[in-house]
Motif scaffolding. Sequence first.
Motif, PDB file in Angstrom:
ATOM      1  N   GLU A 109      54.070  34.073  31.559  1.00 60.47           N
ATOM      2  CA  GLU A 109      54.140  34.387  32.989  1.00 60.47           C
ATOM      3  C   GLU A 109      53.532  35.748  33.282  1.00 60.47           C
ATOM      4  O   GLU A 109      52.832  35.929  34.286  1.00 60.47           O
ATOM      5  N   THR A 110      53.792  36.712  32.408  1.00 64.22           N
ATOM      6  CA  THR A 110      53.310  38.077  32.608  1.00 64.22           C
ATOM      7  C   THR A 110      51.794  38.165  32.500  1.00 64.22           C
ATOM      8  O   THR A 110      51.118  38.675  33.399  1.00 64.22           O
ATOM      9  N   PHE A 111      51.261  37.644  31.402  1.00 67.61           N
ATOM     10  CA  PHE A 111      49.823  37.799  31.162  1.00 67.61           C
ATOM     11  C   PHE A 111      48.977  36.978  32.127  1.00 67.61           C
ATOM     12  O   PHE A 111      47.853  37.385  32.465  1.00 67.61           O
ATOM     13  N   GLN A 112      49.467  35.828  32.591  1.00 65.77           N
ATOM     14  CA  GLN A 112      48.676  35.044  33.530  1.00 65.77           C
ATOM     15  C   GLN A 112      48.527  35.776  34.857  1.00 65.77           C
ATOM     16  O   GLN A 112      47.524  35.606  35.568  1.00 65.77           O
ATOM     17  N   ASN A 113      49.499  36.608  35.208  1.00 66.83           N
ATOM     18  CA  ASN A 113      49.395  37.410  36.420  1.00 66.83           C
ATOM     19  C   ASN A 113      48.537  38.643  36.211  1.00 66.83           C
ATOM     20  O   ASN A 113      47.734  39.005  37.065  1.00 66.83           O
ATOM     21  N   TRP A 114      48.701  39.298  35.092  1.00 74.47           N
ATOM     22  CA  TRP A 114      47.919  40.506  34.842  1.00 74.47           C
ATOM     23  C   TRP A 114      46.422  40.210  34.823  1.00 74.47           C
ATOM     24  O   TRP A 114      45.632  40.939  35.431  1.00 74.47           O
ATOM     25  N   GLN A 115      46.031  39.141  34.131  1.00 71.66           N
ATOM     26  CA  GLN A 115      44.592  38.870  34.024  1.00 71.66           C
ATOM     27  C   GLN A 115      43.974  38.549  35.383  1.00 71.66           C
ATOM     28  O   GLN A 115      42.831  38.888  35.660  1.00 71.66           O
ATOM     29  N   SER A 116      44.749  37.905  36.270  1.00 68.00           N
ATOM     30  CA  SER A 116      44.206  37.595  37.599  1.00 68.00           C
ATOM     31  C   SER A 116      44.017  38.863  38.423  1.00 68.00           C
ATOM     32  O   SER A 116      43.062  38.968  39.204  1.00 68.00           O
ATOM     33  N   GLU A 117      44.909  39.852  38.245  1.00 68.86           N
ATOM     34  CA  GLU A 117      44.770  41.120  38.965  1.00 68.86           C
ATOM     35  C   GLU A 117      43.563  41.903  38.464  1.00 68.86           C
ATOM     36  O   GLU A 117      42.828  42.504  39.254  1.00 68.86           O
ATOM     37  N   PHE A 118      43.349  41.913  37.157  1.00 69.66           N
ATOM     38  CA  PHE A 118      42.192  42.616  36.608  1.00 69.66           C
ATOM     39  C   PHE A 118      40.896  41.951  37.070  1.00 69.66           C
ATOM     40  O   PHE A 118      39.900  42.640  37.355  1.00 69.66           O
ATOM     41  N   LEU A 119      40.903  40.623  37.168  1.00 72.86           N
ATOM     42  CA  LEU A 119      39.723  39.920  37.659  1.00 72.86           C
ATOM     43  C   LEU A 119      39.416  40.284  39.101  1.00 72.86           C
ATOM     44  O   LEU A 119      38.252  40.462  39.478  1.00 72.86           O
ATOM     45  N   SER A 120      40.449  40.426  39.927  1.00 76.77           N
ATOM     46  CA  SER A 120      40.220  40.766  41.331  1.00 76.77           C
ATOM     47  C   SER A 120      39.631  42.165  41.471  1.00 76.77           C
ATOM     48  O   SER A 120      38.801  42.415  42.361  1.00 76.77           O
ATOM     49  N   ILE A 121      40.030  43.094  40.592  1.00 79.67           N
ATOM     50  CA  ILE A 121      39.441  44.431  40.624  1.00 79.67           C
ATOM     51  C   ILE A 121      37.977  44.379  40.218  1.00 79.67           C
ATOM     52  O   ILE A 121      37.116  45.009  40.850  1.00 79.67           O
ATOM     53  N   ILE A 122      37.688  43.627  39.159  1.00 75.95           N
ATOM     54  CA  ILE A 122      36.289  43.464  38.743  1.00 75.95           C
ATOM     55  C   ILE A 122      35.456  42.930  39.902  1.00 75.95           C
ATOM     56  O   ILE A 122      34.342  43.405  40.163  1.00 75.95           O
ATOM     57  N   ALA A 123      36.008  41.955  40.624  1.00 71.83           N
ATOM     58  CA  ALA A 123      35.267  41.326  41.725  1.00 71.83           C
ATOM     59  C   ALA A 123      34.952  42.321  42.839  1.00 71.83           C
ATOM     60  O   ALA A 123      33.805  42.413  43.295  1.00 71.83           O
ATOM     61  N   ILE A 124      35.957  43.095  43.288  1.00 72.71           N
ATOM     62  CA  ILE A 124      35.710  44.022  44.391  1.00 72.71           C
ATOM     63  C   ILE A 124      34.785  45.155  43.966  1.00 72.71           C
ATOM     64  O   ILE A 124      33.931  45.603  44.728  1.00 72.71           O
ATOM     65  N   VAL A 125      34.936  45.638  42.725  1.00 71.12           N
ATOM     66  CA  VAL A 125      34.069  46.717  42.243  1.00 71.12           C
ATOM     67  C   VAL A 125      32.625  46.239  42.123  1.00 71.12           C
ATOM     68  O   VAL A 125      31.690  46.928  42.563  1.00 71.12           O
ATOM     69  N   PHE A 126      32.420  45.052  41.556  1.00 73.75           N
ATOM     70  CA  PHE A 126      31.052  44.566  41.325  1.00 73.75           C
ATOM     71  C   PHE A 126      30.388  44.051  42.598  1.00 73.75           C
ATOM     72  O   PHE A 126      29.233  44.381  42.885  1.00 73.75           O
ATOM     73  N   PHE A 127      31.105  43.244  43.384  1.00 75.50           N
ATOM     74  CA  PHE A 127      30.481  42.635  44.555  1.00 75.50           C
ATOM     75  C   PHE A 127      30.084  43.661  45.612  1.00 75.50           C
ATOM     76  O   PHE A 127      29.155  43.433  46.383  1.00 75.50           O
ATOM     77  N   THR A 128      30.784  44.819  45.655  1.00 72.20           N
ATOM     78  CA  THR A 128      30.396  45.824  46.649  1.00 72.20           C
ATOM     79  C   THR A 128      29.092  46.530  46.290  1.00 72.20           C
ATOM     80  O   THR A 128      28.569  47.298  47.091  1.00 72.20           O
ATOM     81  N   ILE A 129      28.561  46.284  45.096  1.00 74.68           N
ATOM     82  CA  ILE A 129      27.247  46.824  44.755  1.00 74.68           C
ATOM     83  C   ILE A 129      26.168  46.124  45.581  1.00 74.68           C
ATOM     84  O   ILE A 129      25.285  46.763  46.151  1.00 74.68           O
ATOM     85  N   TYR A 130      26.270  44.801  45.683  1.00 72.42           N
ATOM     86  CA  TYR A 130      25.193  44.010  46.274  1.00 72.42           C
ATOM     87  C   TYR A 130      25.549  43.360  47.613  1.00 72.42           C
ATOM     88  O   TYR A 130      24.646  42.980  48.366  1.00 72.42           O
ATOM     89  N   LEU A 131      26.815  43.204  47.906  1.00 70.19           N
ATOM     90  CA  LEU A 131      27.224  42.526  49.130  1.00 70.19           C
ATOM     91  C   LEU A 131      27.821  43.511  50.117  1.00 70.19           C
ATOM     92  O   LEU A 131      28.296  44.581  49.736  1.00 70.19           O
ATOM     93  N   ARG A 132      27.802  43.155  51.416  1.00 71.90           N
ATOM     94  CA  ARG A 132      28.262  44.054  52.468  1.00 71.90           C
ATOM     95  C   ARG A 132      29.182  43.334  53.442  1.00 71.90           C
ATOM     96  O   ARG A 132      29.107  42.109  53.613  1.00 71.90           O
ATOM     97  N   GLN A 133      30.046  44.101  54.087  1.00 68.69           N
ATOM     98  CA  GLN A 133      30.846  43.615  55.210  1.00 68.69           C
ATOM     99  C   GLN A 133      30.800  44.690  56.290  1.00 68.69           C
ATOM    100  O   GLN A 133      31.448  45.723  56.158  1.00 68.69           O
ATOM    101  N   LYS A 134      30.032  44.436  57.324  1.00 65.55           N
ATOM    102  CA  LYS A 134      29.865  45.422  58.387  1.00 65.55           C
ATOM    103  C   LYS A 134      31.214  45.780  59.006  1.00 65.55           C
ATOM    104  O   LYS A 134      31.999  44.921  59.364  1.00 65.55           O
ATOM    105  N   GLY A 135      31.482  47.063  59.100  1.00 69.28           N
ATOM    106  CA  GLY A 135      32.707  47.545  59.723  1.00 69.28           C
ATOM    107  C   GLY A 135      33.865  47.762  58.778  1.00 69.28           C
ATOM    108  O   GLY A 135      34.872  48.355  59.162  1.00 69.28           O
TER     109      GLY A 135
END
Length: 222
Positions: free
Chosen positions: A180-206
């Motif tokens: 239960e613990t590790f399945q939650n931790w890995q999903s949180e780390f993935l979400s950080i990777i996503a926001i850090v990486f996607f903001t390099i190339y993608l934009r959201q005005k405002g």
Amino acid sequence: MAASKPHSYFYRNSLTIVFLILFVVTLVAQAFTGWKENNQEIEDQGGKPLEFAQYLNTGHFISATFENFQSEFLQMGLYVILTVSLRQIGSAESKSLDEPEEVDREPQATKDAPWPVKQGGWILYLYSQSLSLIFIILFFASWALHFYGSWLDHNDKQLLMHKPTDTALQFIGEPTFWFETFQNWQSEFLSIIAIVFFTIYLRQKGSPQSKPVDAPHMETGE
């Protein structure tokens, strides 16, 4: 120049209010659906279903709730701490690779500075680390409650199947809690990777989480 129109309380606090409403609604929905699921499991094992108020004190509800809380607080705590010194070129979530940042300047005890800044000494030191400290405290508190709830739920299921219950020390060695613990931790780390990486190339005005739409991909920071 005309005086600016005063903002309403909701406008000034709308981000917190909207997410607080979403949190309460989804927590209630989780509790209700969890109650139904737990009662179904109990009835399948020949047990007596619980009232909703009783369910809120069960390990099933406590575990499910704090299982999610602790992973979120871990994510935010590590994010706050690691972004002090780690960088990602081109990301809106990273500090500049070379240029000094406003958040790194030494605090000044100005008239409008928070009280701990004016006090100085160890109070100022704690205050300067307070954001990461509160997330660390909330993480460990949530982790402990997740463990407690998961242990209660495990023993409830053992009793329904007429099996012996486990002590807390025995249960901490079982794979269920750690799964239960590790399945939650890995999903949180993935979400950080996503926001850090996607903001390099993608934009959201405002959005303050995005770089300006016309910013170069390799421009680091907001």
